[in-house]
Design a protein around this motif. Structure first.
Motif, short mmCIF file in Angstrom:
data_model
loop_
_atom_site.label_atom_id
_atom_site.label_comp_id
_atom_site.label_asym_id
_atom_site.label_seq_id
_atom_site.Cartn_x
_atom_site.Cartn_y
_atom_site.Cartn_z
N MET A 151 0.74 -1.07 0.06
CA MET A 151 -0.26 -0.12 0.15
C MET A 151 0.80 0.92 0.63
O MET A 151 0.46 1.96 -1.15
CB MET A 151 -0.49 -0.04 1.09
CG MET A 151 -2.63 -1.23 1.31
SD MET A 151 -2.81 -0.13 -0.20
CE MET A 151 -3.85 1.83 0.39
N LEU B 8 2.83 1.34 -3.67
CA LEU B 8 1.61 2.51 -4.60
C LEU B 8 1.04 4.11 -4.09
O LEU B 8 1.23 4.11 -4.84
CB LEU B 8 -0.35 1.16 -4.48
CG LEU B 8 -1.16 1.37 -5.31
CD1 LEU B 8 -0.19 0.91 -6.70
CD2 LEU B 8 -1.96 0.79 -5.27
N GLY B 9 0.63 4.05 -2.95
CA GLY B 9 0.69 5.46 -2.54
C GLY B 9 1.64 6.05 -2.94
O GLY B 9 1.41 7.18 -3.20
N TYR C 45 1.87 6.09 -6.89
CA TYR C 45 0.97 7.46 -7.58
C TYR C 45 1.30 9.14 -7.18
O TYR C 45 0.79 10.16 -7.74
CB TYR C 45 -0.29 7.23 -6.98
CG TYR C 45 -1.81 8.23 -7.10
CD1 TYR C 45 -1.62 7.89 -8.87
CD2 TYR C 45 -2.17 8.86 -6.13
CE1 TYR C 45 -3.44 8.41 -8.95
CE2 TYR C 45 -3.42 9.76 -7.30
CZ TYR C 45 -3.75 9.44 -8.18
OH TYR C 45 -4.86 10.05 -8.06
N LEU D 37 -11.42 8.29 -6.43
CA LEU D 37 -10.31 7.57 -6.41
C LEU D 37 -9.44 7.28 -5.78
O LEU D 37 -8.18 6.52 -5.57
CB LEU D 37 -9.89 6.74 -7.53
CG LEU D 37 -10.79 5.64 -8.68
CD1 LEU D 37 -10.35 6.03 -10.11
CD2 LEU D 37 -11.39 4.47 -8.42
N PHE E 285 -8.57 5.65 -2.85
CA PHE E 285 -7.81 4.13 -2.04
C PHE E 285 -6.86 4.06 -2.01
O PHE E 285 -6.47 2.65 -1.75
CB PHE E 285 -9.39 3.20 -3.41
CG PHE E 285 -10.82 3.01 -2.98
CD1 PHE E 285 -11.44 2.45 -1.83
CD2 PHE E 285 -11.25 4.53 -3.67
CE1 PHE E 285 -13.05 2.44 -1.96
CE2 PHE E 285 -13.12 4.18 -3.49
CZ PHE E 285 -12.64 3.30 -2.45
N ILE E 286 -6.57 4.65 -2.36
CA ILE E 286 -4.82 4.36 -2.82
C ILE E 286 -4.11 5.89 -2.08
O ILE E 286 -2.92 5.58 -1.61
CB ILE E 286 -4.25 4.20 -4.41
CG1 ILE E 286 -4.61 6.36 -5.03
CG2 ILE E 286 -5.02 3.55 -4.65
CD1 ILE E 286 -4.00 5.89 -5.76
N ASN E 287 -4.61 6.56 -1.18
CA ASN E 287 -3.70 7.66 0.31
C ASN E 287 -3.87 6.94 1.06
O ASN E 287 -4.75 6.78 1.50
CB ASN E 287 -4.73 8.50 0.03
CG ASN E 287 -4.43 9.24 0.40
OD1 ASN E 287 -2.90 9.38 1.07
ND2 ASN E 287 -4.77 10.57 0.90
N PRO E 288 -2.91 7.03 1.22
CA PRO E 288 -2.62 5.92 2.18
C PRO E 288 -2.70 6.61 3.57
O PRO E 288 -3.44 6.31 5.21
CB PRO E 288 -0.63 5.33 3.18
CG PRO E 288 -0.05 5.85 1.77
CD PRO E 288 -1.92 5.95 0.23
N TYR F 290 -6.61 5.68 5.29
CA TYR F 290 -6.26 4.55 6.04
C TYR F 290 -6.13 4.90 7.56
O TYR F 290 -6.80 4.80 8.22
CB TYR F 290 -5.86 3.30 5.41
CG TYR F 290 -6.21 2.91 3.99
CD1 TYR F 290 -7.89 1.49 4.20
CD2 TYR F 290 -6.32 3.87 2.60
CE1 TYR F 290 -8.18 1.42 2.66
CE2 TYR F 290 -6.54 3.27 1.26
CZ TYR F 290 -7.52 1.93 1.69
OH TYR F 290 -8.03 1.70 0.53
#
Length: 192
Positions: free
Chosen positions: A73, A76-77, A80, A108, A111-114, A117
């Motif tokens: 994660m 990927l983050g 991006y 979107l 969903f890829i922004n740590p 979370y």
């Protein structure tokens, strides 16, 4: 006893600091104006709500899986964020391509922004779940509070971008470089 002061202080400070949502909202506000950046911010609202609610509902399962999914994660983050930094850095003028700030882009991003979370996990695990475990209506209300505060700050950053539009236009290369470097910083800070 639940502490609203502690909860709201943490949520406000965390939501106001520069991160991908706020930096991109400021960039959109500067390029498109506040009104045209609403779609992106609405996407952030919906996406963040889904992420925060899902994170909260699955927090116990994520605790067990977090060490396994954390590194992919983060990578990927970070990739991006670096892509977004490069895109902002190389843009030279106010482009109509900037209307790429659609609802789906804001959605979107969550969903890829740590940060989304982690923000949700810490907020809920530290402040809410110890007092409201299993109380789905209360938890949903807190997720809505978190989401609303996040979007209020992204809108504030978009307004800041619009207010300084003339300055950003005149010094576009410097502004884009600073915004890109802030996103690079966000990407690097994911690992520390």
């Amino acid at each position: 006893m639940f502490s609203w002061v502690n909860f709201l202080t943490y949520v406000t400070v965390t939501s106001a600091t520069p991160g991908p949502n706020n930096i991109l909202s400021m960039n959109n506000g500067g390029q498109l104006g506040l009104k045209k950046s609403y779609r992106f911010n609405l996407g952030i609202f919906v996406g963040f709500f889904i992420v925060a609610f899902g994170t909260t509902m699955l927090s116990h399962a994520l605790h067990a899986a977090l060490p396994v999914i954390k590194k992919p994660m983060l990578i990927l983050g970070a990739l991006y964020l670096l892509y977004l930094a490069w895109t902002i850095f190389r843009s030279s003028e106010i482009e109509k391509k900037a209307t790429k700030t659609k609802f789906i882009s804001g959605l979107l991003l969550q969903f890829i922004n740590p940060q989304s979370y982690l923000y949700s996990l810490v907020s809920m695990e530290a402040f809410v779940l110890p007092y409201y475990q299993g109380n789905i209506p209360a938890i949903t209300g807190f997720v809505l509070i978190l989401t609303t505060i996040v979007v209020l700050f992204t809108l504030a950053w978009a307004m800041f971008g619009q207010l300084f539009h003339a300055l950003f236009t005149r010094y576009r290369k410097i502004t884009n470089t600073v915004l890109a470097l802030l996103l690079v910083y966000c990407a690097i800070s994911l690992f520390f």
